[in-house]
Design a protein around this motif. Sequence first.
Motif, PDB file in Angstrom:
ATOM      1  N   MET A   1      -1.654  -7.033 -14.993  1.00  4.84           N
ATOM      2  CA  MET A   1      -1.188  -5.658 -14.897  1.00  4.84           C
ATOM      3  C   MET A   1      -1.366  -5.160 -13.462  1.00  4.84           C
ATOM      4  N   VAL A   2      -0.336  -4.519 -12.942  1.00  6.01           N
ATOM      5  CA  VAL A   2      -0.379  -4.002 -11.581  1.00  6.01           C
ATOM      6  C   VAL A   2      -1.023  -2.621 -11.587  1.00  6.01           C
ATOM      7  N   GLN A   3      -2.037  -2.469 -10.757  1.00  4.42           N
ATOM      8  CA  GLN A   3      -2.657  -1.156 -10.609  1.00  4.42           C
ATOM      9  C   GLN A   3      -1.738  -0.276  -9.759  1.00  4.42           C
ATOM     10  N   ARG A   4      -1.707   1.015 -10.041  1.00  9.13           N
ATOM     11  CA  ARG A   4      -0.897   1.963  -9.278  1.00  9.13           C
ATOM     12  C   ARG A   4      -1.814   3.054  -8.724  1.00  9.13           C
ATOM     13  N   ALA A   5      -1.469   3.531  -7.543  1.00 11.40           N
ATOM     14  CA  ALA A   5      -2.271   4.570  -6.910  1.00 11.40           C
ATOM     15  C   ALA A   5      -1.357   5.495  -6.115  1.00 11.40           C
ATOM     16  N   LYS A   6      -1.907   6.630  -5.735  1.00 13.59           N
ATOM     17  CA  LYS A   6      -1.157   7.642  -4.989  1.00 13.59           C
ATOM     18  C   LYS A   6      -1.846   7.868  -3.647  1.00 13.59           C
ATOM     19  N   GLN A   7      -1.045   7.998  -2.596  1.00 15.10           N
ATOM     20  CA  GLN A   7      -1.570   8.383  -1.289  1.00 15.10           C
ATOM     21  C   GLN A   7      -0.714   9.504  -0.714  1.00 15.10           C
ATOM     22  N   VAL A   8      -1.230  10.111   0.327  1.00 14.84           N
ATOM     23  CA  VAL A   8      -0.505  11.142   1.067  1.00 14.84           C
ATOM     24  C   VAL A   8      -0.393  10.666   2.518  1.00 14.84           C
ATOM     25  N   ALA A   9       0.745  10.992   3.141  1.00 16.21           N
ATOM     26  CA  ALA A   9       0.981  10.556   4.522  1.00 16.21           C
ATOM     27  C   ALA A   9       1.512  11.722   5.338  1.00 16.21           C
ATOM     28  N   ALA A  10       1.169  11.712   6.626  1.00 13.82           N
ATOM     29  CA  ALA A  10       1.716  12.696   7.562  1.00 13.82           C
ATOM     30  C   ALA A  10       2.725  11.985   8.454  1.00 13.82           C
ATOM     31  N   LEU A  11       3.826  12.658   8.744  1.00 18.98           N
ATOM     32  CA  LEU A  11       4.808  12.158   9.701  1.00 18.98           C
ATOM     33  C   LEU A  11       4.734  13.066  10.923  1.00 18.98           C
ATOM     34  N   PRO A  12       3.911  12.691  11.921  1.00 19.48           N
ATOM     35  CA  PRO A  12       3.773  13.530  13.113  1.00 19.48           C
ATOM     36  C   PRO A  12       5.046  13.495  13.962  1.00 19.48           C
ATOM     37  N   LEU A  13       5.549  14.690  14.298  1.00 23.08           N
ATOM     38  CA  LEU A  13       6.789  14.853  15.059  1.00 23.08           C
ATOM     39  C   LEU A  13       6.545  15.756  16.254  1.00 23.08           C
ATOM     40  N   GLN A  14       7.332  15.547  17.311  1.00 24.83           N
ATOM     41  CA  GLN A  14       7.274  16.453  18.455  1.00 24.83           C
ATOM     42  C   GLN A  14       8.592  16.361  19.216  1.00 24.83           C
ATOM     43  N   LYS A  76      -1.009  -2.454  -1.331  1.00 18.84           N
ATOM     44  CA  LYS A  76      -2.225  -2.348  -0.519  1.00 18.84           C
ATOM     45  C   LYS A  76      -3.270  -3.295  -1.087  1.00 18.84           C
ATOM     46  N   VAL A  77      -3.815  -4.145  -0.228  1.00 16.23           N
ATOM     47  CA  VAL A  77      -4.898  -5.029  -0.634  1.00 16.23           C
ATOM     48  C   VAL A  77      -6.198  -4.270  -0.415  1.00 16.23           C
ATOM     49  N   ILE A  78      -6.984  -4.143  -1.477  1.00 15.30           N
ATOM     50  CA  ILE A  78      -8.239  -3.400  -1.354  1.00 15.30           C
ATOM     51  C   ILE A  78      -9.404  -4.365  -1.136  1.00 15.30           C
ATOM     52  N   SER A  83      -4.600  -6.388  -5.302  1.00 18.58           N
ATOM     53  CA  SER A  83      -3.493  -5.623  -4.741  1.00 18.58           C
ATOM     54  C   SER A  83      -3.205  -4.421  -5.627  1.00 18.58           C
ATOM     55  N   VAL A  84      -2.950  -3.289  -4.993  1.00 19.48           N
ATOM     56  CA  VAL A  84      -2.624  -2.060  -5.696  1.00 19.48           C
ATOM     57  C   VAL A  84      -1.261  -1.598  -5.197  1.00 19.48           C
TER      58      VAL A  84
END
Length: 149
Positions: A1-14, A76-78, A83-84
């Motif tokens: 069974m594949v583990q699932r997870a949530k992350q948040v990311a920022a896209l820095p712009l200028q 992502k390898v933890i 792998s998640v």
Amino acid sequence: MVQRAKQVAALPLQLFGDRLKVLLITSRDTGRWIMPKGWPMDGEKDWRAAEIEALEEAGVEGTISRKPIGEFEYAKVINDGTSVQVKATVYPLYVDKVKRRWKERHQRKRHWFSPKGAAKALKQPELEDLLLDLKSNPRKNKSIRELLP
């Protein structure tokens, strides 16, 4: 069974003159180009957690959108070698300040890319269209347009 997870990311712009640039950082393990990202934080909204990750990992501060502009998935390898499957939600951040000293400065490099260059460096198909749209018209996306001066 594949583990699932949530992350948040920022896209820095200028904006550099009339050219929009995207800030990417290297990962600590492989050195590949990535966006600042991390796990959701207890007691923080997801957009705020992404803003904190941008400061810690890339040393940038600015105005972040409370509305995401996209998502991408990756494996992502933890620490234990498993792998998640991670789904990361992306929040644009208009950079006002680039710090000389920041928490992870000895562990990462950072570089400003054109949107096209960032799309190529990230190697995330789900983000390619989003970044290429920024190249032609950064004000097209409402969440980004609201951040731009």
